[in-house]
Design a protein around this motif. Sequence first.
Motif, PDB file in Angstrom:
ATOM      1  N   GLU A 167      -9.495 -11.228  -5.146  1.00  0.00           N
ATOM      2  CA  GLU A 167      -9.669  -9.812  -5.463  1.00  0.00           C
ATOM      3  C   GLU A 167     -10.590  -9.113  -4.475  1.00  0.00           C
ATOM      4  N   GLU A 168     -11.637  -9.817  -3.993  1.00  0.00           N
ATOM      5  CA  GLU A 168     -12.590  -9.184  -3.087  1.00  0.00           C
ATOM      6  C   GLU A 168     -11.932  -8.775  -1.779  1.00  0.00           C
ATOM      7  N   PHE A 169     -11.123  -9.672  -1.219  1.00  0.00           N
ATOM      8  CA  PHE A 169     -10.450  -9.330   0.039  1.00  0.00           C
ATOM      9  C   PHE A 169      -9.479  -8.179  -0.170  1.00  0.00           C
ATOM     10  N   ALA A 170      -8.721  -8.208  -1.265  1.00  0.00           N
ATOM     11  CA  ALA A 170      -7.760  -7.138  -1.535  1.00  0.00           C
ATOM     12  C   ALA A 170      -8.463  -5.789  -1.667  1.00  0.00           C
ATOM     13  N   LYS A 171      -9.596  -5.783  -2.366  1.00  0.00           N
ATOM     14  CA  LYS A 171     -10.341  -4.530  -2.530  1.00  0.00           C
ATOM     15  C   LYS A 171     -10.870  -4.033  -1.184  1.00  0.00           C
ATOM     16  N   GLU A 172     -11.433  -4.938  -0.389  1.00  0.00           N
ATOM     17  CA  GLU A 172     -11.993  -4.550   0.913  1.00  0.00           C
ATOM     18  C   GLU A 172     -10.896  -4.052   1.859  1.00  0.00           C
ATOM     19  N   TYR A 173      -9.777  -4.765   1.872  1.00  0.00           N
ATOM     20  CA  TYR A 173      -8.662  -4.394   2.750  1.00  0.00           C
ATOM     21  C   TYR A 173      -8.094  -3.034   2.354  1.00  0.00           C
ATOM     22  N   ASN A 174      -7.889  -2.790   1.069  1.00  0.00           N
ATOM     23  CA  ASN A 174      -7.346  -1.509   0.616  1.00  0.00           C
ATOM     24  C   ASN A 174      -8.321  -0.374   0.888  1.00  0.00           C
ATOM     25  N   ALA A 175      -9.624  -0.642   0.738  1.00  0.00           N
ATOM     26  CA  ALA A 175     -10.617   0.391   1.032  1.00  0.00           C
ATOM     27  C   ALA A 175     -10.604   0.748   2.516  1.00  0.00           C
ATOM     28  N   MET A 176     -10.538  -0.274   3.386  1.00  0.00           N
ATOM     29  CA  MET A 176     -10.469  -0.014   4.824  1.00  0.00           C
ATOM     30  C   MET A 176      -9.208   0.763   5.173  1.00  0.00           C
ATOM     31  N   SER A 177      -8.104   0.422   4.540  1.00  0.00           N
ATOM     32  CA  SER A 177      -6.846   1.113   4.814  1.00  0.00           C
ATOM     33  C   SER A 177      -6.929   2.578   4.403  1.00  0.00           C
ATOM     34  N   GLN A 178      -7.562   2.852   3.253  1.00  0.00           N
ATOM     35  CA  GLN A 178      -7.701   4.230   2.803  1.00  0.00           C
ATOM     36  C   GLN A 178      -8.622   5.021   3.729  1.00  0.00           C
ATOM     37  N   SER A 212       3.818   3.948   4.332  1.00  0.00           N
ATOM     38  CA  SER A 212       3.841   3.057   5.504  1.00  0.00           C
ATOM     39  C   SER A 212       3.745   1.588   5.091  1.00  0.00           C
ATOM     40  N   ARG A 213       2.833   1.275   4.161  1.00  0.00           N
ATOM     41  CA  ARG A 213       2.658  -0.109   3.733  1.00  0.00           C
ATOM     42  C   ARG A 213       3.925  -0.648   3.072  1.00  0.00           C
ATOM     43  N   GLU A 214       4.589   0.177   2.283  1.00  0.00           N
ATOM     44  CA  GLU A 214       5.808  -0.261   1.606  1.00  0.00           C
ATOM     45  C   GLU A 214       6.924  -0.558   2.607  1.00  0.00           C
ATOM     46  N   LEU A 251      -0.266 -11.677   6.333  1.00  0.00           N
ATOM     47  CA  LEU A 251       0.240 -12.425   5.184  1.00  0.00           C
ATOM     48  C   LEU A 251       0.143 -11.600   3.911  1.00  0.00           C
ATOM     49  N   PHE A 252      -0.901 -10.823   3.782  1.00  0.00           N
ATOM     50  CA  PHE A 252      -1.057  -9.917   2.644  1.00  0.00           C
ATOM     51  C   PHE A 252       0.118  -8.940   2.578  1.00  0.00           C
ATOM     52  N   ASP A 253       0.598  -8.525   3.743  1.00  0.00           N
ATOM     53  CA  ASP A 253       1.735  -7.610   3.836  1.00  0.00           C
ATOM     54  C   ASP A 253       3.056  -8.364   3.983  1.00  0.00           C
ATOM     55  N   ARG A 254       3.069  -9.605   3.493  1.00  0.00           N
ATOM     56  CA  ARG A 254       4.292 -10.410   3.360  1.00  0.00           C
ATOM     57  C   ARG A 254       4.950 -10.729   4.703  1.00  0.00           C
ATOM     58  N   PHE A 301       9.122  -8.761  12.988  1.00  0.00           N
ATOM     59  CA  PHE A 301       8.248  -8.334  11.902  1.00  0.00           C
ATOM     60  C   PHE A 301       7.730  -6.930  12.182  1.00  0.00           C
ATOM     61  N   LYS A 302       7.175  -6.323  11.154  1.00  0.00           N
ATOM     62  CA  LYS A 302       6.602  -4.995  11.292  1.00  0.00           C
ATOM     63  C   LYS A 302       5.135  -5.020  10.872  1.00  0.00           C
ATOM     64  N   ILE A 303       4.328  -4.238  11.564  1.00  0.00           N
ATOM     65  CA  ILE A 303       2.932  -4.032  11.179  1.00  0.00           C
ATOM     66  C   ILE A 303       2.639  -2.548  11.255  1.00  0.00           C
ATOM     67  N   TYR A 304       1.582  -2.160  10.548  1.00  0.00           N
ATOM     68  CA  TYR A 304       1.174  -0.743  10.574  1.00  0.00           C
ATOM     69  C   TYR A 304      -0.261  -0.635  11.086  1.00  0.00           C
ATOM     70  N   ASP A 305      -1.232  -0.773  10.191  1.00  0.00           N
ATOM     71  CA  ASP A 305      -2.624  -0.590  10.582  1.00  0.00           C
ATOM     72  C   ASP A 305      -3.384  -1.901  10.730  1.00  0.00           C
ATOM     73  N   GLU A 306      -2.700  -3.052  10.506  1.00  0.00           N
ATOM     74  CA  GLU A 306      -3.390  -4.341  10.579  1.00  0.00           C
ATOM     75  C   GLU A 306      -4.007  -4.590  11.944  1.00  0.00           C
TER      76      GLU A 306
END
Length: 707
Positions: free
Chosen positions: A157-168, A185-187, A384-387, A440-445
């Motif tokens: 959960e910590e990584f997901a929260k940090e990653y989503n906050a950075m993305s926002q 974009s993420r979808e 990997l988080f973005d599949r 593969f596709k990436i956006y902001d990673e």
Amino acid sequence: MVGKKSKQALFREEGKYVDRINSKNHYVEFLKRDDQVLALRQQQDERFNARNKAAVDIDRARAQAAQEGLQFTEPDPDFDDDMAMDDVDMENYGSKTIVINVGSQNMRLGLATDALPKTVPMVIAKKAARSETEDSEPQPKRIKLDAHVPSEEWFGEEFAKEYNAMSQEFRTYRRTNKRRVLPNSRELVTKWNSSTPPERIPEHSDPLRIDWTELPTNAAKAPDYFIGSAALRIPEKSKPRYHLHWPMRHGWLNEKDYDNHNALERDFFLILEESIKTELGLTNKREWNQYSCVFIIPDLYEKVFVAKVLDEFIRDFGFQRVCFIQESLAATFGAGYGAACIVDMGAQKTSVSCIEDGMVIEESRVNLKYGGYDVTETFVKMMLFDRLNYSDLNLMRRHDFLLAEELKQGFTTMSDENITVQAYDYHLRASGQETRKYTFKIYDEGMLAPLGYFRPTIFDHSEKLVGRHKLIPRSVDLYNAHPNDPLSPAQMAVIAYVNQAIPSAVMPALAKTVRLTPMVSTPIKQQQQRPLGIPAHLNGEQDATPLSSPAASPPQEENGTPHPTGEDAAGDENAGDKGAQPDTEVMDRTVPIMPLEQAILTSIHHGSGNDERRRREFMGSIMLIGGASKTPNLGPYLEMKLRAAMPQYPKEILVSSPPRELDPAVLVWKGGSVFGKLRMTNDSWIGALEYDRLGSRILNYKCMWHW
């Protein structure tokens, strides 16, 4: 019968007793003259012998010229101290000088006359029953790994929260810069990656297939070990199996993955020895007594490690002489700078130091435990988080590790100009398997991963201190048993910052209650007003006592110099003069990390003191070096962050790369090669005779800095 009284007793009774002191002069000269110190006396003898030899050569040349009837012009036998010793007495000095710069992931070595060094991965593969992949869990660590668990939950959960906050925050940053931001974009990325299988290419049809390390068919005849690139190219399922070992991690010897210190040190020096033989062609070890060695060490080094290197080089390697130079100082030699703030970004360590007049300012030294490998690991986690359609990517596998480094170099950037949902491809090449081409596709990673330098909480710090001092003890003072490895006020400011702001980087405490007791390297000064614009956390205006301590700590001084508190100060009458030692347990369980721009400002603040001229000089000469500094647009982005933090210096702040198009990854080694060819380094050389008589104590006299 009353005994006879002594004269002293009679004098006491009469009130006339005085302490009887020998009237002779007790002034002594022990170790107060240079000729009484072996190291200094030997230097004087060498200079005297050199002058005598030069005088004899001149007399011989004059006599020969007179005999032949030629005019003789007397040469100047003295050399400029800063002149490179490229050709003296018909001998190229640099051709007999080996320069070694060891990093956590790569080592660079070569002769001082080489234009560029050889780069050797700091890894050794040894025969074992199982490989490191079979013995270890996958990296990056998956907290939940199941076919029915979504990838968003793999890393907790910590990584997901940090990653989503950075993305926002990144979306907000792009809107501020008038960039187009798509809401889905993420979808788009996750949908493509989860539904696009790889294309398989037969190995013989792949023009860029990898040449794997070949092993003999008879397993009994296979070598006991491989080092460097050959070790990384051994097939995973080789017969016999080989296990990879990395003796260096995070700028320290890797005590976590070893069971005894003998094996650890043996692997470390074996990599050095074999690299000298294979990369430099010095296969006959008996000839090494004709060679000198310049060994580059960190600014904040460990004395036990440096002393061990010196002992091994003199006794086992048999070098004629050895000298040491600090990394940041070597960088200024390579770049030709007299004063600068050096930011050295390696694979697993980032160091910041201010240099002035050819010396590292001790108070400014900062050593942070993150680097390019953390970006690699975080970039993989984000994909990997973005599949990512190669969901089995494991950094413990040799071919996956090389693939991840390739992806980082190809797709990470600090420029948001071209950040859009784009399709790329890469090739997965494994021994004995078909080549798989992934689209593969990436956006902001690609930008969020290196943004971890400025937000290090996104990095995984959970195992960086595991096994610390498990095998190799800390160097301590012989008289008071206090740790005596170098430590700076700037580094202590980083430790205090972590204890307050980043609890995840502080390992659990032991059963007893501990308290952070910072060290001072200079006498405590009077209170001074905080310089305009210096943030409070950079100036020591924080409570350095963790919450676990029930006692309130005295207020910190305005100049930010840590000082002893409580019983530490009371237990030493001279604590205010020489400084109290930090609590070693707190130091050993705190990972020193800090946003990069804050670490630079902390270093400059402590390095410049209250001298505004020096502060402006350092801010105008910040030089990014190291392999990790080659991230595109990192310099301009760092400059922007520094100017935002220090708006009162709108024009003074300047972040630059090394001059003359020098590779920032090899600049430190280049400076070591320049240092090894200067006559001034004669005072830093340590020979076998001096070491045999004085041991590691010789470093007190030979180092260019305070040992």
